[in-house]
Every structure is written in C-alpha cells, then in structure tokens.
Design a protein around this motif. Structure first.
Motif, PDB file in Angstrom:
ATOM      1  N   THR A 166      74.888  12.500 -46.967  1.00  0.00           N
ATOM      2  CA  THR A 166      75.523  13.802 -46.760  1.00  0.00           C
ATOM      3  C   THR A 166      76.301  14.276 -47.979  1.00  0.00           C
ATOM      4  O   THR A 166      76.668  15.450 -48.052  1.00  0.00           O
ATOM      5  N   ASP A 167      76.569  13.375 -48.928  1.00  0.00           N
ATOM      6  CA  ASP A 167      77.294  13.786 -50.132  1.00  0.00           C
ATOM      7  C   ASP A 167      77.188  12.685 -51.178  1.00  0.00           C
ATOM      8  O   ASP A 167      76.991  11.508 -50.843  1.00  0.00           O
ATOM      9  N   VAL A 168      77.317  13.088 -52.443  1.00  0.00           N
ATOM     10  CA  VAL A 168      77.391  12.154 -53.567  1.00  0.00           C
ATOM     11  C   VAL A 168      78.567  12.604 -54.427  1.00  0.00           C
ATOM     12  O   VAL A 168      78.599  13.749 -54.880  1.00  0.00           O
ATOM     13  N   TYR A 169      79.534  11.720 -54.630  1.00  0.00           N
ATOM     14  CA  TYR A 169      80.746  12.111 -55.338  1.00  0.00           C
ATOM     15  C   TYR A 169      81.320  10.899 -56.080  1.00  0.00           C
ATOM     16  O   TYR A 169      80.743   9.807 -56.052  1.00  0.00           O
ATOM     17  N   GLY A 170      82.461  11.082 -56.735  1.00  0.00           N
ATOM     18  CA  GLY A 170      83.107   9.968 -57.428  1.00  0.00           C
ATOM     19  C   GLY A 170      83.252  10.222 -58.918  1.00  0.00           C
ATOM     20  O   GLY A 170      83.116  11.354 -59.406  1.00  0.00           O
ATOM     21  N   GLU A 171      83.534   9.167 -59.649  1.00  0.00           N
ATOM     22  CA  GLU A 171      83.827   9.254 -61.074  1.00  0.00           C
ATOM     23  C   GLU A 171      82.717   9.953 -61.861  1.00  0.00           C
ATOM     24  O   GLU A 171      82.983  10.823 -62.694  1.00  0.00           O
ATOM     25  N   ALA A 172      81.464   9.566 -61.613  1.00  0.00           N
ATOM     26  CA  ALA A 172      80.356  10.135 -62.373  1.00  0.00           C
ATOM     27  C   ALA A 172      80.237  11.644 -62.166  1.00  0.00           C
ATOM     28  O   ALA A 172      79.828  12.372 -63.073  1.00  0.00           O
ATOM     29  N   VAL A 173      80.610  12.115 -60.981  1.00  0.00           N
ATOM     30  CA  VAL A 173      80.561  13.550 -60.692  1.00  0.00           C
ATOM     31  C   VAL A 173      81.793  14.244 -61.267  1.00  0.00           C
ATOM     32  O   VAL A 173      81.697  15.306 -61.877  1.00  0.00           O
ATOM     33  N   ASP A 174      82.964  13.633 -61.074  1.00  0.00           N
ATOM     34  CA  ASP A 174      84.207  14.237 -61.561  1.00  0.00           C
ATOM     35  C   ASP A 174      84.200  14.406 -63.079  1.00  0.00           C
ATOM     36  O   ASP A 174      84.735  15.397 -63.601  1.00  0.00           O
ATOM     37  N   LYS A 175      83.596  13.448 -63.789  1.00  0.00           N
ATOM     38  CA  LYS A 175      83.552  13.514 -65.251  1.00  0.00           C
ATOM     39  C   LYS A 175      82.330  14.291 -65.754  1.00  0.00           C
ATOM     40  O   LYS A 175      82.059  14.297 -66.954  1.00  0.00           O
ATOM     41  N   LYS A 176      81.617  14.915 -64.825  1.00  0.00           N
ATOM     42  CA  LYS A 176      80.444  15.730 -65.147  1.00  0.00           C
ATOM     43  C   LYS A 176      79.375  14.929 -65.907  1.00  0.00           C
ATOM     44  O   LYS A 176      78.717  15.426 -66.819  1.00  0.00           O
ATOM     45  N   ILE A 177      79.223  13.685 -65.481  1.00  0.00           N
ATOM     46  CA  ILE A 177      78.139  12.850 -66.007  1.00  0.00           C
ATOM     47  C   ILE A 177      76.845  13.169 -65.265  1.00  0.00           C
ATOM     48  O   ILE A 177      75.766  13.162 -65.838  1.00  0.00           O
ATOM     49  N   MET A 178      76.960  13.433 -63.975  1.00  0.00           N
ATOM     50  CA  MET A 178      75.781  13.832 -63.216  1.00  0.00           C
ATOM     51  C   MET A 178      76.139  14.992 -62.292  1.00  0.00           C
ATOM     52  O   MET A 178      77.299  15.174 -61.915  1.00  0.00           O
ATOM     53  N   TYR A 179      75.104  15.758 -61.947  1.00  0.00           N
ATOM     54  CA  TYR A 179      75.274  16.967 -61.137  1.00  0.00           C
ATOM     55  C   TYR A 179      74.370  16.848 -59.908  1.00  0.00           C
ATOM     56  O   TYR A 179      73.202  17.233 -59.947  1.00  0.00           O
ATOM     57  N   PRO A 180      74.910  16.288 -58.814  1.00  0.00           N
ATOM     58  CA  PRO A 180      74.069  16.065 -57.628  1.00  0.00           C
ATOM     59  C   PRO A 180      73.977  17.304 -56.741  1.00  0.00           C
ATOM     60  O   PRO A 180      74.865  18.159 -56.723  1.00  0.00           O
ATOM     61  N   ALA A 181      72.893  17.379 -55.997  1.00  0.00           N
ATOM     62  CA  ALA A 181      72.696  18.458 -55.023  1.00  0.00           C
ATOM     63  C   ALA A 181      71.586  18.046 -54.069  1.00  0.00           C
ATOM     64  O   ALA A 181      70.756  17.186 -54.385  1.00  0.00           O
ATOM     65  N   GLU A 182      71.580  18.675 -52.891  1.00  0.00           N
ATOM     66  CA  GLU A 182      70.521  18.419 -51.915  1.00  0.00           C
ATOM     67  C   GLU A 182      69.450  19.490 -52.064  1.00  0.00           C
ATOM     68  O   GLU A 182      69.762  20.670 -52.188  1.00  0.00           O
ATOM     69  N   TYR A 183      68.194  19.049 -52.063  1.00  0.00           N
ATOM     70  CA  TYR A 183      67.079  19.965 -52.301  1.00  0.00           C
ATOM     71  C   TYR A 183      66.091  19.923 -51.139  1.00  0.00           C
ATOM     72  O   TYR A 183      65.938  18.902 -50.472  1.00  0.00           O
ATOM     73  N   GLY A 184      65.406  21.039 -50.939  1.00  0.00           N
ATOM     74  CA  GLY A 184      64.308  21.083 -49.985  1.00  0.00           C
ATOM     75  C   GLY A 184      63.027  20.643 -50.667  1.00  0.00           C
ATOM     76  O   GLY A 184      62.849  20.824 -51.870  1.00  0.00           O
ATOM     77  N   SER A 185      62.139  20.038 -49.901  1.00  0.00           N
ATOM     78  CA  SER A 185      60.907  19.514 -50.476  1.00  0.00           C
ATOM     79  C   SER A 185      59.802  19.517 -49.432  1.00  0.00           C
ATOM     80  O   SER A 185      60.071  19.331 -48.239  1.00  0.00           O
ATOM     81  N   PRO A 186      58.552  19.691 -49.855  1.00  0.00           N
ATOM     82  CA  PRO A 186      57.429  19.573 -48.903  1.00  0.00           C
ATOM     83  C   PRO A 186      57.102  18.124 -48.571  1.00  0.00           C
ATOM     84  O   PRO A 186      56.210  17.864 -47.778  1.00  0.00           O
ATOM     85  N   ASP A 187      57.819  17.176 -49.174  1.00  0.00           N
ATOM     86  CA  ASP A 187      57.582  15.764 -48.910  1.00  0.00           C
ATOM     87  C   ASP A 187      58.077  15.422 -47.515  1.00  0.00           C
ATOM     88  O   ASP A 187      59.274  15.343 -47.263  1.00  0.00           O
ATOM     89  N   MET A 188      57.155  15.186 -46.590  1.00  0.00           N
ATOM     90  CA  MET A 188      57.533  14.970 -45.201  1.00  0.00           C
ATOM     91  C   MET A 188      58.138  13.595 -44.964  1.00  0.00           C
ATOM     92  O   MET A 188      58.785  13.361 -43.944  1.00  0.00           O
ATOM     93  N   VAL A 189      57.942  12.644 -45.891  1.00  0.00           N
ATOM     94  CA  VAL A 189      58.537  11.322 -45.720  1.00  0.00           C
ATOM     95  C   VAL A 189      60.052  11.418 -45.733  1.00  0.00           C
ATOM     96  O   VAL A 189      60.754  10.697 -45.037  1.00  0.00           O
TER      97      VAL A 189
END
Length: 264
Positions: A166-189
């Motif tokens: 439901t979320d990805v957060y923490g040091e790597a996000v706060d320091k702008k090392i990574m930019y997470p987000a939830e995406y839609g996909s046709p992958d039914m798995v």
C-alpha cells in the motif's frame, strides 16, 4: 534504456498474522544476485543498484524497481485469472443439481433429507462479504490451496489473498534516491496493479526503505465471513554503486570501436 529490476516479496501470511509481524515471515528475492544483492531469500535483502555516468558526470542509465508481492502456501498466482470465480460457479451448479435431485426424489425413499441438505451446504462452501469496515477482497468463496471450496464448519486451512503493498517510504524516498508510485498494468498476475520506482543511481551509498503491506485475515462476524485487513511493514535497502560508462567490447570509454585498417 532503464534497467528493470524485480523484487519478489514472498510472505508467509498465516504465520505473519499469528505473529502480528512480517519479521521472520517475509522472504525477499531480486534478479541482481550476481551483481551483489544479498542476502537473498531473507527479510534483510539489500538490492544492488549499479549506476553509470558519462564522462561529463551526467547520469548514463537510470534503474527501475518493480515490487511483486506473493503469498506463501496459497493458490499459485500462475493459475488463470478467473480460476476462483470458475470454481465458485461450478460448486453452485453442483449444489443446484443435488438440490434438484432431492426435490424430485419420490416421497418415502429414505429419510436422509437432513444429511443431504447438509452435504449441499458443504458443497456450497463459505462465501465472504466485503463491508465498508473491512474493505478486503471482493465477495468470493473461500478456497483451500488445492482449489476446493472450504465448508462453513471446516477446520481445514484456507488459501489467503495475495499481500498488497500500500505504500513505499523511508530514507531512500525522503532523500529522493527513488521515486515510488503505484501503476496500472495489463499484467493480470499482479491483478492489474503494481508498485514501481525509478532510482537516482548517481548517488552511491546504502539507503533503507519500508514497504507497508496489507494482509487479510478471515473472520466471522455474526453469520457472515469477511476478510479483515491487517497492516504490517517490511524493511529493505538499496546499495547503489556508480562507475563510468564503458564500451562493453574495449572496456574503455564509450566511442567508436577500433577497426584495423585491413578491414577496409
């Protein structure tokens, strides 16, 4: 082109719900083992991120992470998407056939009507409901790991819904090392949704991050069965290294390949 890195989050849902923690009940894998990710198959995975830069210092290739959560000891995610719905409809049809046979049975032939009705109820299995409070998976029948419906009075184990990030957060996000987000996909798995992140690979170091993961516990409320959400967290980390972009053939700087004069 960004390199796609997959991180599998395998959760022992039954034990995690009992222990009320993902510590010791989550197993993380990625496809960077040969590049330095370790320790694979544990809850302490540190994913290796290999970045590179051009001679002027600018980033040459970014990295993309994809998180895929799965449940240990549940129906495999590789079965057809409509498998559970098909099994539910088949048990409904079988119960209707059995009920029709019971209704059409000539009077006086046996007095086991109660037993037959009980068997029909077993065939129908247990159906869950979704309420505003629970907000669990959609209304469906409860299946075991072999794909059979679980009867209302059964004590057998059942298959749990897949964990949901439901979320990805923490040091790597706060320091702008990574930019997470939830995406839609046709992958039914992945049920049409998955979490992904781009990574700034120009800043070497080890950075921690946390995944908020929602599990679901089967509970009875009155005469209804519902999937009650349980929110837990799982920690992991990224280890970023960076080196100059090199020619894969010459191992030197990026440029034209050395071609001997005799080749012309």
């Amino acid at each position: 082109m960004p390199q796609q890195l997959a991180i599998i989050v395998l959760v022992d849902v039954a034990n995690a719900l009992e222990d009320k923690t993902l510590e010791g009940n989550a197993y993380l894998f990625d496809n960077m083992k040969l590049q330095g990710s370790e320790p694979q198959g544990t809850g302490d995975l540190v994913t290796a991120i290999h970045g590179s830069y051009w001679q002027d210092g600018s980033q040459a290739t970014e990295q993309v992470l994809n998180w895929l959560p799965y449940s240990l000891g549940s129906i495999p995610p590789t079965v057809p998407r409509g498998y559970e719905a098909d099994r539910a409809r088949e048990t409904d049809r079988q119960a209707l056939r059995d009920l029709e046979s019971l209704v059409l049975k000539p009077a006086g032939q046996g007095d086991d009507t109660a037993a037959q009705l009980s068997q029909i109820q077993q065939t129908l299995g247990t159906r869950t409901r979704t309420t505003r409070r629970t907000r669990g998976p959609a209304s469906q029948k409860v299946l075991d790991v072999t794909g059979n419906v679980v009867a209302p009075d059964s004590t057998a184990g059942h298959s749990y819904p897949a964990p949901v990030i439901t979320d990805v957060y923490g040091e790597a996000v706060d320091k702008k090392i990574m930019y997470p987000a939830e995406y839609g996909s046709p992958d039914m798995v992945t049920d049409g949704w998955y979490w992904s992140a781009t990574v700034d690979s120009t800043r070497p170091g080890t950075y921690a991050y946390t995944m908020a993961i929602q599990l679901h516990r089967l509970v009875q409320q009155g005469s209804d069965w519902t999937w009650e959400p349980v929110d837990l967290t799982c920690d992991s980390a990224l280890k970023i290294t960076s080196e100059p972009k090199r020619n894969a053939f010459t191992k030197a700087g990026v440029g034209m390949l050395p071609i001997p004069p005799a080749a012309f």
